[in-house]
Enzyme design. Structure first.
Site, PDB file in Angstrom:
ATOM      1  N   TYR A   7       0.832  -1.046  -0.002  1.00 41.49           N
ATOM      2  CA  TYR A   7      -0.083  -0.152   0.033  1.00 41.49           C
ATOM      3  C   TYR A   7       0.966   1.151   0.004  1.00 41.49           C
ATOM      4  O   TYR A   7       0.503   2.024  -0.644  1.00 41.49           O
ATOM      5  CB  TYR A   7      -1.003  -0.074   1.146  1.00 41.49           C
ATOM      6  CG  TYR A   7      -2.066  -1.029   1.144  1.00 41.49           C
ATOM      7  CD1 TYR A   7      -3.350  -0.465   0.191  1.00 41.49           C
ATOM      8  CD2 TYR A   7      -1.861  -2.048   1.748  1.00 41.49           C
ATOM      9  CE1 TYR A   7      -4.229  -1.701   0.243  1.00 41.49           C
ATOM     10  CE2 TYR A   7      -2.942  -3.372   1.496  1.00 41.49           C
ATOM     11  CZ  TYR A   7      -4.077  -3.037   0.898  1.00 41.49           C
ATOM     12  OH  TYR A   7      -4.955  -3.804   0.759  1.00 41.49           O
TER      13      TYR A   7
ATOM     14  N   ASN B 183     -12.489   0.023  -5.327  1.00 37.79           N
ATOM     15  CA  ASN B 183     -12.685  -0.236  -6.573  1.00 37.79           C
ATOM     16  C   ASN B 183     -13.687  -0.932  -7.083  1.00 37.79           C
ATOM     17  O   ASN B 183     -14.318  -2.259  -6.581  1.00 37.79           O
ATOM     18  CB  ASN B 183     -11.270  -1.441  -6.776  1.00 37.79           C
ATOM     19  CG  ASN B 183     -11.223  -1.855  -8.403  1.00 37.79           C
ATOM     20  OD1 ASN B 183     -11.959  -1.366  -9.135  1.00 37.79           O
ATOM     21  ND2 ASN B 183     -10.213  -2.936  -8.382  1.00 37.79           N
TER      22      ASN B 183
ATOM     23  N   CYS C 280      -6.597  -4.805  -7.924  1.00 40.55           N
ATOM     24  CA  CYS C 280      -6.508  -4.215  -6.434  1.00 40.55           C
ATOM     25  C   CYS C 280      -6.090  -5.417  -5.605  1.00 40.55           C
ATOM     26  O   CYS C 280      -5.270  -5.150  -4.701  1.00 40.55           O
ATOM     27  CB  CYS C 280      -7.731  -3.426  -5.853  1.00 40.55           C
ATOM     28  SG  CYS C 280      -9.242  -4.571  -5.908  1.00 40.55           S
ATOM     29  N   HIS C 281      -6.162  -6.673  -6.156  1.00 41.96           N
ATOM     30  CA  HIS C 281      -5.660  -7.802  -5.396  1.00 41.96           C
ATOM     31  C   HIS C 281      -4.264  -7.710  -5.435  1.00 41.96           C
ATOM     32  O   HIS C 281      -3.855  -8.628  -4.456  1.00 41.96           O
ATOM     33  CB  HIS C 281      -6.385  -8.982  -5.943  1.00 41.96           C
ATOM     34  CG  HIS C 281      -6.042  -9.469  -7.366  1.00 41.96           C
ATOM     35  ND1 HIS C 281      -6.623  -8.620  -8.625  1.00 41.96           N
ATOM     36  CD2 HIS C 281      -5.125 -10.013  -8.150  1.00 41.96           C
ATOM     37  CE1 HIS C 281      -6.227  -8.925  -9.291  1.00 41.96           C
ATOM     38  NE2 HIS C 281      -5.304  -9.937  -9.423  1.00 41.96           N
TER      39      HIS C 281
ATOM     40  N   GLU D 227      -2.399 -15.903 -11.033  1.00 41.92           N
ATOM     41  CA  GLU D 227      -1.164 -15.113 -11.527  1.00 41.92           C
ATOM     42  C   GLU D 227      -0.012 -15.651 -11.256  1.00 41.92           C
ATOM     43  O   GLU D 227       1.134 -15.295 -11.892  1.00 41.92           O
ATOM     44  CB  GLU D 227      -1.470 -13.893 -11.211  1.00 41.92           C
ATOM     45  CG  GLU D 227      -2.729 -13.116 -11.650  1.00 41.92           C
ATOM     46  CD  GLU D 227      -2.865 -11.666 -11.443  1.00 41.92           C
ATOM     47  OE1 GLU D 227      -2.084 -11.196 -10.823  1.00 41.92           O
ATOM     48  OE2 GLU D 227      -3.847 -10.824 -11.500  1.00 41.92           O
TER      49      GLU D 227
END
Length: 171
Positions: A103, A126, A134-135, A161
């Site tokens: 962050y 979001n 945002c993850h 991912e």
């Protein structure tokens, strides 16, 4: 008299996750994850089939993402937010597939590390999670932090991912 906007929605379960997507004639407006019966306040939307043209191929692209065939989304977006939120969301799009940042790093990208709390709040609001990734933002200590759809979904997205590993932060 204000003209009422035409909105559309469809739902589909992809990779064990329930997606409800709301679109306008311009693009994807909102994505709700694992909120099956959720109906946003003050919205009248027409129910459509997931492959309807007004759904902008969003379910096709989400399926490709979970099949590891897509790393970036091309669906048009029609999101609503403050200028600050949009600035944060634009920075989120710069985080590479499979990478994570803190962050604090996101606040630096936005322009001021002192805004870390506001950046975290904008990240959490979001309207199109997964598409705006945002993850990919986690705590500075390497813990996942929060996620509007639950940490199990955030973990699944990062695993999809290949971004969950001992080396969580991109250099």
């Amino acid at each position: 008299m204000e003209e009422k906007e035409n909105l559309y929605f469809a739902s589909l379960k992809i990779s064990g996750i329930n997606f409800k997507v709301i679109t306008s004639h311009k693009g994807v407006r909102s994505i709700f994850i694992n909120k099956r019966d959720y109906k946003p306040d003050n919205i009248t939307a027409t129910a459509l089939h997931p492959d309807d043209p007004y759904m902008m191929n969003v379910f096709k692209e989400l399926s490709e993402y979970f099949n590891r065939e897509r790393k970036e989304f091309s669906v048009p977006l029609d999101i609503i937010g403050t200028e600050f939120q949009k600035k944060v969301w634009k920075q989120l799009l710069k985080i590479p597939y499979g990478k994570t940042i803190s962050y604090i790093k996101l606040a630096e990208m936005v322009g001021d590390v002192k805004t870390v709390r506001a950046v975290g709040k904008a990240n959490g609001s979001n309207p199109v999670p997964v598409i705006i990734p945002c993850h990919r933002v986690i705590n500075a200590d390497g813990k996942l932090g929060g996620y509007s759809a639950g940490l199990d979904v955030k973990e699944k997205l990062l695993e999809t991912e290949g971004g969950l590993s001992l080396e969580l932060f991109s250099k």
